[in-house]
Design a protein around this motif. Sequence first.
Motif, short mmCIF file in Angstrom:
data_model
loop_
_atom_site.label_atom_id
_atom_site.label_comp_id
_atom_site.label_asym_id
_atom_site.label_seq_id
_atom_site.Cartn_x
_atom_site.Cartn_y
_atom_site.Cartn_z
N LYS A 52 14.97 88.43 31.42
CA LYS A 52 15.97 87.74 32.23
C LYS A 52 15.51 87.55 33.67
O LYS A 52 15.95 86.60 34.34
CB LYS A 52 17.29 88.52 32.21
CG LYS A 52 17.79 88.90 30.82
CD LYS A 52 17.96 87.71 29.91
CE LYS A 52 18.52 88.16 28.56
NZ LYS A 52 18.65 87.03 27.62
N LYS A 55 13.99 84.15 34.54
CA LYS A 55 14.98 83.07 34.72
C LYS A 55 15.76 83.26 36.02
O LYS A 55 16.03 82.30 36.75
CB LYS A 55 15.91 83.03 33.51
CG LYS A 55 15.20 82.63 32.22
CD LYS A 55 16.16 82.45 31.06
CE LYS A 55 16.37 83.70 30.28
NZ LYS A 55 17.20 83.49 29.07
N HIS A 81 20.98 90.77 30.47
CA HIS A 81 21.06 89.79 31.55
C HIS A 81 22.00 90.26 32.66
O HIS A 81 21.67 90.17 33.85
CB HIS A 81 21.55 88.44 31.00
CG HIS A 81 22.12 87.56 32.05
ND1 HIS A 81 21.34 86.95 33.02
CD2 HIS A 81 23.40 87.18 32.31
CE1 HIS A 81 22.12 86.24 33.82
NE2 HIS A 81 23.36 86.36 33.42
N SER A 160 20.78 81.02 30.78
CA SER A 160 20.23 79.99 29.90
C SER A 160 20.89 78.66 30.21
O SER A 160 21.90 78.28 29.61
CB SER A 160 20.42 80.38 28.44
OG SER A 160 19.66 81.52 28.14
N ASP A 161 20.30 77.97 31.17
CA ASP A 161 20.77 76.64 31.56
C ASP A 161 19.57 75.87 32.08
O ASP A 161 18.42 76.32 31.96
CB ASP A 161 21.89 76.73 32.60
CG ASP A 161 21.47 77.40 33.90
OD1 ASP A 161 20.29 77.82 34.02
OD2 ASP A 161 22.31 77.51 34.81
N VAL A 165 15.61 77.38 32.49
CA VAL A 165 14.49 76.92 31.67
C VAL A 165 13.15 77.13 32.38
O VAL A 165 12.13 77.42 31.76
CB VAL A 165 14.67 75.44 31.29
CG1 VAL A 165 13.38 74.85 30.69
CG2 VAL A 165 15.80 75.28 30.27
N THR A 193 15.92 84.96 20.16
CA THR A 193 16.73 83.95 20.86
C THR A 193 18.20 84.29 20.68
O THR A 193 18.70 84.41 19.56
CB THR A 193 16.39 82.52 20.38
OG1 THR A 193 17.00 81.56 21.21
CG2 THR A 193 16.75 82.27 18.93
N SER A 195 20.60 83.33 23.62
CA SER A 195 21.34 82.29 24.35
C SER A 195 20.51 81.03 24.50
O SER A 195 21.00 80.03 25.03
CB SER A 195 21.80 82.81 25.73
OG SER A 195 20.71 83.31 26.47
N GLY A 197 17.74 80.13 26.25
CA GLY A 197 16.99 79.73 27.43
C GLY A 197 15.52 80.09 27.39
O GLY A 197 14.66 79.31 27.83
N THR A 198 15.21 81.28 26.89
CA THR A 198 13.81 81.68 26.78
C THR A 198 13.08 80.76 25.81
O THR A 198 11.97 80.27 26.10
CB THR A 198 13.70 83.14 26.32
OG1 THR A 198 14.29 83.99 27.32
CG2 THR A 198 12.26 83.55 26.10
N VAL A 231 19.26 74.81 22.36
CA VAL A 231 17.95 74.63 23.01
C VAL A 231 17.75 73.17 23.39
O VAL A 231 17.30 72.86 24.50
CB VAL A 231 16.82 75.13 22.09
CG1 VAL A 231 15.45 74.75 22.65
CG2 VAL A 231 16.92 76.65 21.91
N ASP A 234 19.90 72.42 26.49
CA ASP A 234 19.32 72.98 27.72
C ASP A 234 18.13 72.16 28.19
O ASP A 234 17.95 71.92 29.39
CB ASP A 234 18.90 74.43 27.50
CG ASP A 234 20.07 75.40 27.46
OD1 ASP A 234 21.21 74.98 27.77
OD2 ASP A 234 19.86 76.58 27.10
#
Length: 336
Positions: A52, A55, A81, A160-161, A165, A193, A195, A197-198, A231, A234
């Motif tokens: 986290k 990000k 997070h 995760s937005d 990213v 995975t 949420s 974002g990763t 995904v 995002d």
Amino acid sequence: MSDPIQVNPPRLNLANLPTPLQALDRLQQQRPGPRIWLKRDDLTGCALSGNKIRKLEFNLAQAREEGCDTVISCGGLQSNHCRATALLCAQLGLHCHLILRGEPPAVGDGNLLLDQLAGAEISVYPPQQYQRELDQLLLHWQSHYQAQGRRAFVIPTGASDAIGVWGYFKASEELAADCQRSGISPRHIICATGSGGTQAGLSAGAHCYIPGAQVWGVNVCDDEAWFLNKVGHDLQDWQQRYHLDIDVGALSVKVIDGYVGPGYAKADEEVYRCIADLAACEGVVLDPVYTGKAFHAMLCERERGRFGDDGDIVFVHTGGIFGLFPHRQHFDFLNG
């Protein structure tokens, strides 16, 4: 290789980077097959460990850019997070308010205890209300701070937005350099995975920096369709927000489904044994919520031939060690 994207969004240097790339040689001796490497993003910090932070380097930089003095974010009671957000806000002198899902325990444990130690304000809501009203709750608290003359920045689940990213887009450049030093060209990159974002950042980053590799997300909740949509959403937001010259619709986004088990933040005995086996074999600790499920899934699919007979696999260890402790009762098999 595609040309790297020439955009430099606001960023804070918060993680201990670069993290190591480690070959699992003893595991390889026990379980032959395509060689497995760990990208050790569980080592991005100590109490701040995990994915986290990569990000949040971008999300919190944006909060500062907008002159915010408060950060609001959300997740489960044991959210990695939220723990990272609370600790980083303390480090940066920002007020942190966490909107958590669950039933509050009598005594804080794991990530929740660290949230409390970091001085975060915590509001806990029953799961059904949280799922139904999360957007309204975030707006309510943002308005609450505005009425006090403060400016609150909202970071969504898992950061995760579109902003988040960048974390794993930039991590892919670091990973490409790791692989070059190690003399490997991975065919597959795998992450948990939860949420999205990763996985979004890795999918775009691998396209630019490690074009021969396929990124796979192992979903730890919901299902394949949900993550393909999340995904993709995002990535579209990322492309539009930063006016990027990249066709995100052409990126290969793949999910390994079927390993959610009893549900989010729940695991079965196979996962707990996988965690114990890897710790005893390699001295690497996984967690039951994210990395344990994903690593177990990778081993199962490797044995079934999904990744072919040769080549290299990189598993991105996204951390989560503090989420292990509330599951201590499931490791009773270690006592006998």
